[in-house]
Design a protein around this motif. Structure first.
Motif, PDB file in Angstrom:
ATOM      1  N   UNK A  21       0.851  -1.189   0.000  1.00 25.75           N
ATOM      2  CA  UNK A  21       0.000   0.000   0.000  1.00 25.75           C
ATOM      3  C   UNK A  21       0.887   1.240   0.000  1.00 25.75           C
ATOM      4  N   UNK A  22       0.851   1.987  -1.085  1.00 25.41           N
ATOM      5  CA  UNK A  22       1.654   3.215  -1.169  1.00 25.41           C
ATOM      6  C   UNK A  22       1.067   4.310  -0.280  1.00 25.41           C
ATOM      7  N   UNK A  68      -2.644  -2.625  -5.059  1.00 34.62           N
ATOM      8  CA  UNK A  68      -1.537  -3.455  -5.539  1.00 34.62           C
ATOM      9  C   UNK A  68      -1.313  -3.240  -7.031  1.00 34.62           C
ATOM     10  N   UNK A  69      -2.386  -3.120  -7.787  1.00 34.63           N
ATOM     11  CA  UNK A  69      -2.269  -2.827  -9.219  1.00 34.63           C
ATOM     12  C   UNK A  69      -1.510  -1.516  -9.405  1.00 34.63           C
ATOM     13  N   UNK A  74       0.757  -1.349 -12.896  1.00 35.44           N
ATOM     14  CA  UNK A  74      -0.051  -2.067 -13.878  1.00 35.44           C
ATOM     15  C   UNK A  74      -1.158  -1.138 -14.357  1.00 35.44           C
ATOM     16  N   UNK A  75      -1.268  -1.013 -15.670  1.00 33.25           N
ATOM     17  CA  UNK A  75      -2.285  -0.140 -16.249  1.00 33.25           C
ATOM     18  C   UNK A  75      -3.528  -0.975 -16.556  1.00 33.25           C
ATOM     19  N   UNK A  85     -11.565  -6.967 -13.190  1.00 31.46           N
ATOM     20  CA  UNK A  85     -10.508  -6.378 -14.008  1.00 31.46           C
ATOM     21  C   UNK A  85      -9.167  -6.367 -13.292  1.00 31.46           C
ATOM     22  N   UNK A  86      -9.177  -6.027 -12.005  1.00 29.82           N
ATOM     23  CA  UNK A  86      -7.940  -6.021 -11.224  1.00 29.82           C
ATOM     24  C   UNK A  86      -7.407  -7.445 -11.054  1.00 29.82           C
ATOM     25  N   UNK A  87      -8.296  -8.401 -10.795  1.00 31.86           N
ATOM     26  CA  UNK A  87      -7.865  -9.793 -10.660  1.00 31.86           C
ATOM     27  C   UNK A  87      -7.233 -10.286 -11.952  1.00 31.86           C
ATOM     28  N   UNK A  88      -7.868  -9.993 -13.084  1.00 29.03           N
ATOM     29  CA  UNK A  88      -7.320 -10.410 -14.376  1.00 29.03           C
ATOM     30  C   UNK A  88      -5.970  -9.756 -14.643  1.00 29.03           C
ATOM     31  N   UNK A  89      -5.837  -8.470 -14.325  1.00 26.20           N
ATOM     32  CA  UNK A  89      -4.577  -7.758 -14.545  1.00 26.20           C
ATOM     33  C   UNK A  89      -3.450  -8.348 -13.690  1.00 26.20           C
TER      34      UNK A  89
END
Length: 147
Positions: A21-22, A68-69, A74-75, A85-89
């Motif tokens: 986590x940034x 995390x993305x 990750x774009x 979408x995030x899981x797939x990325x």
């Protein structure tokens, strides 16, 4: 739902110790979502408690996935910025940050359950086992992406 409380404690420790986590405010928001599940442990009726537990789990997971993305650069296309979408990325990333089995279980046990109960009046998680399965899938996903 004692197992759920133990799993929540474990997930909170996992999130709290993660460097993925940034933004500390995002980490705090995820932890508060998870703590909210403990606060509703005695809420009645059961349908409401189960509904809220699944929704808070899903919100904490989706926020964690997005963090995390973003922290991995990750774009994700705007139209695909969703839990799926995030899981797939994360699964498609090189190297993969999430294996396909965990991704599939998370989509089935968190995303689809959340969508089914959140988008139709009168739909609730049918029992505590469904809530436990949702928590288990979220935990498995978080344990991979927050390492």
């Amino acid at each position: 739902m004692k197992n759920l409380q133990k799993r929540l404690s474990t997930i909170i420790l996992l999130v709290n110790s993660s460097t993925a986590f940034a933004d500390p405010a995002v980490k705090h928001a995820v932890i508060e979502e998870l703590r909210e599940i403990s606060r509703i442990a005695n809420l009645q009726p059961l349908n409401r408690r189960r509904l809220l537990a699944v929704l808070h789990l899903a919100r904490s997971l989706e926020t964690s996935l997005r963090a995390v993305v973003e922290s991995n650069g990750i774009v994700v296309e705007e139209k695909k910025r969703s839990m799926g979408g995030y899981l797939n990325a994360l699964a498609a990333h090189t190297p993969p940050l999430l294996n396909h089995s965990v991704k599939h279980n998370c989509i089935r046990d968190v995303t689809k359950v959340r969508n089914r109960i959140a988008h139709a009046a009168g739909n609730y998680p049918r029992d505590d086992n469904l809530v436990e399965a949702t928590a288990q899938a979220a935990h498995a996903c978080l344990s991979l992406i927050l390492r």
